[in-house]
Design a protein around this motif. Sequence first.
Motif, short mmCIF file in Angstrom:
data_model
loop_
_atom_site.label_atom_id
_atom_site.label_comp_id
_atom_site.label_asym_id
_atom_site.label_seq_id
_atom_site.Cartn_x
_atom_site.Cartn_y
_atom_site.Cartn_z
N VAL A 26 0.84 -1.21 0.00
CA VAL A 26 0.00 0.00 0.00
C VAL A 26 0.87 1.26 0.00
N ILE A 27 1.84 1.31 0.90
CA ILE A 27 2.62 2.55 1.04
C ILE A 27 3.59 2.75 -0.13
N ASN A 28 3.83 1.71 -0.92
CA ASN A 28 4.69 1.84 -2.10
C ASN A 28 3.92 2.22 -3.36
N GLN A 29 2.62 2.44 -3.24
CA GLN A 29 1.84 2.85 -4.41
C GLN A 29 2.28 4.23 -4.89
N TYR A 30 2.30 4.40 -6.22
CA TYR A 30 2.66 5.70 -6.79
C TYR A 30 1.58 6.74 -6.51
N TYR A 31 0.35 6.30 -6.41
CA TYR A 31 -0.76 7.20 -6.16
C TYR A 31 -0.66 7.71 -4.72
N ILE A 34 -4.06 8.43 -0.75
CA ILE A 34 -4.61 7.20 -0.16
C ILE A 34 -4.81 7.42 1.33
N GLU A 35 -5.97 7.06 1.81
CA GLU A 35 -6.22 7.02 3.24
C GLU A 35 -6.17 5.55 3.65
N TYR A 36 -5.12 5.18 4.38
CA TYR A 36 -4.94 3.77 4.74
C TYR A 36 -5.46 3.55 6.15
N ILE A 37 -6.36 2.58 6.29
CA ILE A 37 -7.01 2.26 7.56
C ILE A 37 -6.75 0.79 7.87
N ILE A 38 -6.25 0.51 9.07
CA ILE A 38 -6.05 -0.88 9.49
C ILE A 38 -6.89 -1.14 10.74
N VAL A 39 -7.70 -2.18 10.67
CA VAL A 39 -8.55 -2.58 11.79
C VAL A 39 -8.06 -3.95 12.25
N ASP A 40 -7.42 -3.99 13.40
CA ASP A 40 -6.89 -5.22 13.96
C ASP A 40 -7.82 -5.72 15.05
N GLY A 56 3.44 6.01 10.65
CA GLY A 56 3.58 7.26 9.91
C GLY A 56 2.95 7.23 8.54
N HIS A 57 2.67 6.02 8.06
CA HIS A 57 2.06 5.85 6.73
C HIS A 57 0.59 5.44 6.82
N ILE A 58 0.09 5.24 8.04
CA ILE A 58 -1.27 4.76 8.24
C ILE A 58 -2.10 5.86 8.87
#
Length: 248
Positions: A26-31, A34-40, A56-58
């Motif tokens: 996800v964090i290596n995407q060129y776009y 992106i709003e990255y959400i992780i639900v553990d 820092g990327h989430i």
Amino acid sequence: MHELKISIITVCYNAESTIERCIQSVINQYYSNIEYIIVDGASSDATFNIINRYKGHIQLMVSEPDGGIYDAMNKGIAMATGQVVGMLNADDVFADNGAVGAIAAAFEKKDNDILYADLNYLKQNGSIFRKWRSGYYKEGIFNKGWMPPHPTFYCKRSLYELFGNYSPDFGTAADYELMLRFIHVKKASVFYLERVVVNMNTGGVSNNSYLGRIKVLFLDLKAMYKHGLKFPPIALLYKRLSKIKQFF
């Protein structure tokens, strides 16, 4: 900054062996937008420690007990602020660094409500052993057992507000039921991105045992009857048979 914000939701539980690879894809995407959400789901292994390395990327991350994978997805949807929302499973990765950009460009150009694409199934050694090439949607094709691959399913966030979230009543077939409801019943506009966007590892929740495979057949039928498909047993048979060609 790109205009269209895409929310990507990863739900996980005890995924220490795969979560880092997923996050990196996800964090290596060129776009960039992106709003990255992780639900553990309150993992008992090192999953959340690994997630914390990338905080820092989430944009949003939570670790707490939940009612299963689809309850966790619904939590992620409630937190999302992007115009478009999609899911990336904890043991899956984007096929390449341009995948999200291709999804965003298609939404911006076509202005459809829903997009789906193609995916590859990978063996543990990373080699491809099965290819899901979705094909173009035609109204009524769900009656012939068709469905798009859920890991490639992206839709406008407003659809969840209009049509509802994943229903726990359908267990491991909740993703199928939601796509059936959005596309076949509610007739949201659909675009097929003829491109592999996700590499999916084997052993998902619905197919990790013979009992699980039998159970999902009944849950698929439940969704088919719920939404008025013609001859659900025939549709179910076609749905199963359609997987054979993915191996060739």
